[in-house]
Scaffold this motif. Structure first.
Motif, PDB file in Angstrom:
ATOM      1  N   VAL A   1       6.138  31.825  14.947  1.00 18.37           N
ATOM      2  CA  VAL A   1       5.294  31.292  13.855  1.00 18.37           C
ATOM      3  C   VAL A   1       5.652  29.911  13.582  1.00 18.37           C
ATOM      4  O   VAL A   1       6.972  29.591  13.173  1.00 18.37           O
ATOM      5  CB  VAL A   1       5.267  32.010  12.534  1.00 18.37           C
ATOM      6  N   GLY A   2       4.626  29.029  13.235  1.00 18.15           N
ATOM      7  CA  GLY A   2       5.105  27.686  12.713  1.00 18.15           C
ATOM      8  C   GLY A   2       3.876  26.823  12.540  1.00 18.15           C
ATOM      9  O   GLY A   2       2.552  27.257  13.201  1.00 18.15           O
TER      10      GLY A   2
ATOM     11  N   LYS B   1       6.246  24.688  18.075  1.00 13.92           N
ATOM     12  CA  LYS B   1       6.237  25.852  18.701  1.00 13.92           C
ATOM     13  C   LYS B   1       5.908  25.674  20.244  1.00 13.92           C
ATOM     14  O   LYS B   1       6.423  26.487  21.071  1.00 13.92           O
ATOM     15  CB  LYS B   1       4.772  26.478  18.087  1.00 13.92           C
ATOM     16  N   SER B   2       5.436  24.564  20.883  1.00 16.87           N
ATOM     17  CA  SER B   2       5.068  24.467  22.053  1.00 16.87           C
ATOM     18  C   SER B   2       6.069  24.301  22.832  1.00 16.87           C
ATOM     19  O   SER B   2       6.482  24.415  24.332  1.00 16.87           O
ATOM     20  CB  SER B   2       3.971  23.199  22.352  1.00 16.87           C
TER      21      SER B   2
ATOM     22  N   LEU C   1       1.930  31.442  17.307  1.00 14.04           N
ATOM     23  CA  LEU C   1       0.789  31.590  16.202  1.00 14.04           C
ATOM     24  C   LEU C   1       0.948  30.406  15.266  1.00 14.04           C
ATOM     25  O   LEU C   1       2.095  30.200  14.760  1.00 14.04           O
ATOM     26  CB  LEU C   1       0.581  32.899  15.722  1.00 14.04           C
ATOM     27  N   ARG C   2      -0.090  29.875  14.880  1.00 13.18           N
ATOM     28  CA  ARG C   2      -0.117  28.972  13.666  1.00 13.18           C
ATOM     29  C   ARG C   2       0.484  29.616  12.135  1.00 13.18           C
ATOM     30  O   ARG C   2       0.202  30.896  12.443  1.00 13.18           O
ATOM     31  CB  ARG C   2      -1.198  28.157  13.178  1.00 13.18           C
ATOM     32  N   SER C   3       1.152  29.252  11.597  1.00  9.13           N
ATOM     33  CA  SER C   3       1.664  30.145  10.091  1.00  9.13           C
ATOM     34  C   SER C   3       0.375  30.513   9.286  1.00  9.13           C
ATOM     35  O   SER C   3       0.416  31.745   8.901  1.00  9.13           O
ATOM     36  CB  SER C   3       2.495  29.109   9.390  1.00  9.13           C
TER      37      SER C   3
ATOM     38  N   ASN D   1      10.151  32.387  12.940  1.00 10.33           N
ATOM     39  CA  ASN D   1       9.723  31.230  12.256  1.00 10.33           C
ATOM     40  C   ASN D   1      10.422  30.254  12.721  1.00 10.33           C
ATOM     41  O   ASN D   1      11.466  29.857  12.389  1.00 10.33           O
ATOM     42  CB  ASN D   1      10.038  31.190  10.563  1.00 10.33           C
ATOM     43  N   VAL D   2       9.711  28.976  13.259  1.00  6.72           N
ATOM     44  CA  VAL D   2      10.351  27.874  13.610  1.00  6.72           C
ATOM     45  C   VAL D   2       9.986  26.596  12.845  1.00  6.72           C
ATOM     46  O   VAL D   2      10.126  25.266  13.167  1.00  6.72           O
ATOM     47  CB  VAL D   2       9.764  27.493  15.302  1.00  6.72           C
TER      48      VAL D   2
END
Length: 762
Positions: A329-330, A336-337, A543-545, A565-566
């Motif tokens: 998640v971020g 994330k990528s 996923l987006r946060s 969580n990044v």
């Protein structure tokens, strides 16, 4: 007698601009400058575009009016920059909205331009062209690992997807500018990308498409850069539309999918051949220490081949590597990528027998399927269908990747050849399916479901029809085939990213989040089912946060998902990230000097401290901000970053955040895209009543309280603590509940704080 000849590029349509330029042409003769206007050229017997390029090559400098950004003018600016000619962009600030016109394109954020209101002021700026003009010194060496550059489109149309499919099939590695991810492209960034390329693909869009005008203006500029650098380009448009005069002869037209694929495939093959030749010697690569610093791209996709050299292996990355099944998640721009690419690369390199199923749809029509299903189905039938759909898609993708992995081993194994051929026959794995990418296969599956739903005359039997379509026969058979081929690999890793790219703007629907929920449950179910058959399979979903937060709201058990969580909250980690990138771009004996030239001390702290405080703690924003700072410093001839370079970069970044970051909030949360403009001229600290007055609107049905919560969640607003310190969501490790508790505890003393990253833009 004039000693300097300047070519002046401008659109003829606006009389005040034309009159000022013609008047300035007379005045500047007295100061030794001969302005050549394209209207006065003798074009009889000549091609106008060739003649213009010749005049630019022979001129002392190029003057170009960008009051109304024009495709031909931007092409000529790009050509002049690449031809190493000083460029003096001019803007008539007597024209209403002139600055906004220029800012909307974004190309000149780090170069600036000269303003004038009449011919006298313009003549004065032209007479001082040596101090007013801009020369680019920010080229890069050829990127042999990713030699192709693509100007991506904001909306991922079929035409665009055909182009990307052909590029993927060609196996040439590429970099791209995606305006959906990074809305601003500066002139310096564009030139650095073009100078590093062996080939460039530029689609031209028809006027009726979203963002077509801004895209085509960028396209003209990039084509000019490429032509001036002697770098081959493919400018391609769908159907035979009009093209700007300066590069009309360079544009290929395509009337079909097959023709698009052929044009792009042929160009990619040529790019691979050209990449084996020495880089174009016409591209000047500066050699100052500051200019040697290469921070890489702010988008991980554009540095996939080099990312491993300076990727910072955080604890979150280590957790993602170890996880059997997790949701990474971020926020957008949090990296994330980068984690996705490095996890995939790690498993491929460290364990060649592992099967890595890396899935990133360039676009998809899941929302179309969701709308078709919800229009005729109850919630239970919808859930059942989506679960079956995901099982079918995941098993098919795993099977295709296993087939790809096993195929080379079958060359000397006749029995294995027979087994693979049988699997191909059973599941109709023809050339179209096998050679396609995840995007095309996902679209085909969605289209089939939508077709079945729209063709059904009986809602009562639709569930059984869809069940038969995917579940009764295909899914168990696919599972058995996966088990059959999995004996040739040790472990299967499924990585899924970019599912949010295909969702429409203005809020993700609850059913879209439900589809994600079913995908996670499907991945866990597949892992359980295959483990019973002694097949080890692991998965990571990125996923987006905001989507994850909505997902948790739908789930009664908040701790149900294994979450990595990044998002970044430690300034020292961000400093280290930039430090590593600087260090890996120079020789070992230059590292300390390079860091000192990039990060000098300032009145309070150092340059990095100021840059980090203006980045919203997002790596993408920070890298972009650092690139802007480098661009200012290098193009001003500085040997080290100076205070003005940092200030100007922060100001330009702030303008970007105010104008473009609002679109991210709109797309994700549904707020108006101009929401930040409502704070123009306000104080940095606001009482609750001040804030309510500013936000006293309900244009989209979003209440004031919800809007304030969103502004806090995105970091635009923070709150003032008892000792007066501003606290933002990243200062509380993105724990919104903690920030909300502090807000309630403040009571009537509550004061909101506008993030300093936005202030200079307001």
């Amino acid at each position: 007698m004039p000693t300097n000849v300047a070519f002046f590029a401008y659109p003829e349509a606006n009389p005040p601009i034309r009159d000022a330029i013609q008047g300035a042409a007379t005045s500047t003769l007295k100061n030794g400058i001969n302005l050549e206007l394209w209207q006065s050229m003798n074009i009889l017997g000549f091609k106008l575009d060739d003649l213009i390029r010749d005049r630019i090559n022979s001129a002392s400098f190029l003057a170009a009016d960008i009051t109304y950004p024009n495709h031909n003018v931007l092409y000529e600016i790009g050509y002049a920059i690449a031809a190493d000619k000083p460029v003096l962009p001019t803007v008539n600030d007597a024209i209403k909205g002139a600055s906004e016109n220029v800012r909307s394109v974004g190309l000149f954020d780090t170069t600036g331009y000269a303003t004038y209101s009449n011919s006298t002021e313009l003549a004065e700026k032209l007479s001082n062209w040596e101090t007013e003009s801009w020369s680019n010194r920010y080229g890069k060496k050829r990127d042999y690992a990713q030699p192709l550059f693509i100007l991506d489109t904001y909306k991922k149309t079929d035409f665009r997807n055909w182009i990307m499919h052909a590029v993927d099939e060609s196996e040439v590695n590429y970099r791209l500018f995606d305006p959906a991810e990074v809305p601003r492209l500066t002139a310096a960034q564009a030139f650095s990308e073009i100078s590093a390329s062996a080939g460039v693909i530029v689609p031209l869009l028809s006027d009726n498409l979203v963002d077509a005008e801004r895209h085509n203006l960028r396209a003209g500029f990039i084509l000019g850069l490429a032509h001036g650098s002697g770098i081959e380009t493919l400018a391609i448009q769908y159907e035979n539309g009009p093209a700007p005069l300066d590069y009309r002869d360079f544009v290929k037209n395509s009337a079909s999918r097959v023709e698009t694929l052929r044009h792009v495939s042929e160009f990619c093959q040529e790019t691979l051949i050209r990449n084996q030749r020495p880089a174009n010697k016409g591209v000047r690569i500066p050699q100052s220490l500051l200019a040697k610093i290469d921070l890489g791209s702010s988008a991980a996709e554009n540095e996939s081949q080099q990312l491993g050299q300076y990727f910072v292996e955080t604890a979150e990355y280590a957790r993602a590597l170890r996880a059997e099944g997790a949701v990474v998640v971020g926020r957008k721009g949090s990296g994330k990528s980068a984690v996705y690419l490095q996890v995939a690369e790690h498993h491929r390199d460290a364990y060649p027998t592992q099967c890595v199923v890396d899935l990133r749809p360039a676009s998809h029509d899941l929302s179309e399927m969701r709308e078709a299903l919800t229009s005729v189905m109850t919630a239970g039938v919808f859930d059942h269908t989506i679960a079956a759909f995901w099982q079918y898609i995941m098993y098919l993708e795993v099977l295709l990747k296993l087939r790809e992995l096993v195929l080379p081993k079958s060359k000397n194994n006749y029995d294995l050849q027979i087994r693979i051929a049988d699997i191909e026959d059973r599941f109709q794995l023809n050339d179209t399916v096998v050679s396609g990418d995840f995007t095309s296969r996902l679209k085909s599956a969605v289209d089939e479901v939508v077709r079945k739903v729209t063709a059904s005359n009986n809602v009562e039997t639709l569930r059984s029809e869809l069940t038969n379509l995917m579940f009764v026969e295909p899914i168990p058979a696919l599972r058995d085939a996966v088990v059959e081929l999995s004996e040739h690999c040790s472990t299967i890793h499924v990585l899924i990213d970019d599912l949010d790219k295909g969702w429409p703007p203005r809020r993700v629907e609850s059913q879209d989040v439900t589809m994600v929920k079913h995908l996670i449950e499907t991945l866990n179910r597949i892992r359980r089912d295959l483990s019973k058959r002694d097949v080890d399979i692991y998965h990571l979903l990125f996923l987006r946060s905001d989507i994850y937060e909505k997902l948790v709201e739908l789930t009664s058990d908040r701790g149900k998902y294994n979450v990595v969580n990044v998002d970044w909250s430690d300034p020292e980690q961000l400093r280290h990230l930039v430090n590593v990138r600087v260090a890996t771009s120079v020789q070992s004996d230059e590292i300390n000097a390079a860091w000192a030239s990039f990060n000098p001390p300032m009145n309070s702290g150092d340059a990095m401290e100021r840059l980090i405080s203006s980045s919203l703690m997002r790596p993408r924003f920070l890298i972009d901000l650092c690139e802007r700072t480098l661009s200012f410093a290098i193009n001003r001839g500085h040997q080290a970053v100076e205070t003005d370079d940092v200030n100007d970069a922060i100001e330009q970044m702030s303008l970007y955040l105010v104008s473009d970051f609002g679109y991210e909030m709109r797309d994700i949360a549904g707020t108006p895209e101009d929401i930040f403009y409502r704070f123009i001229g306000t104080a940095e600290r606001l009482s609750e009543s001040d804030l309510e007055d500013i936000l006293s609107f309900d244009e989209l049905g979003i209440g004031v309280e919800e809007t304030i919560d969103l502004l806090l969640w995105y970091g635009f607003l923070g709150i003032s603590t008892q000792n007066g310190k501003a606290v933002f969501i990243y200062d509380r490790a993105y724990d919104f509940r903690r920030l909300e508790a502090e807000r309630r505890a403040a009571g009537k003393r509550l004061t909101y704080v506008v993030n300093p990253a936005f202030m200079s833009g307001l």
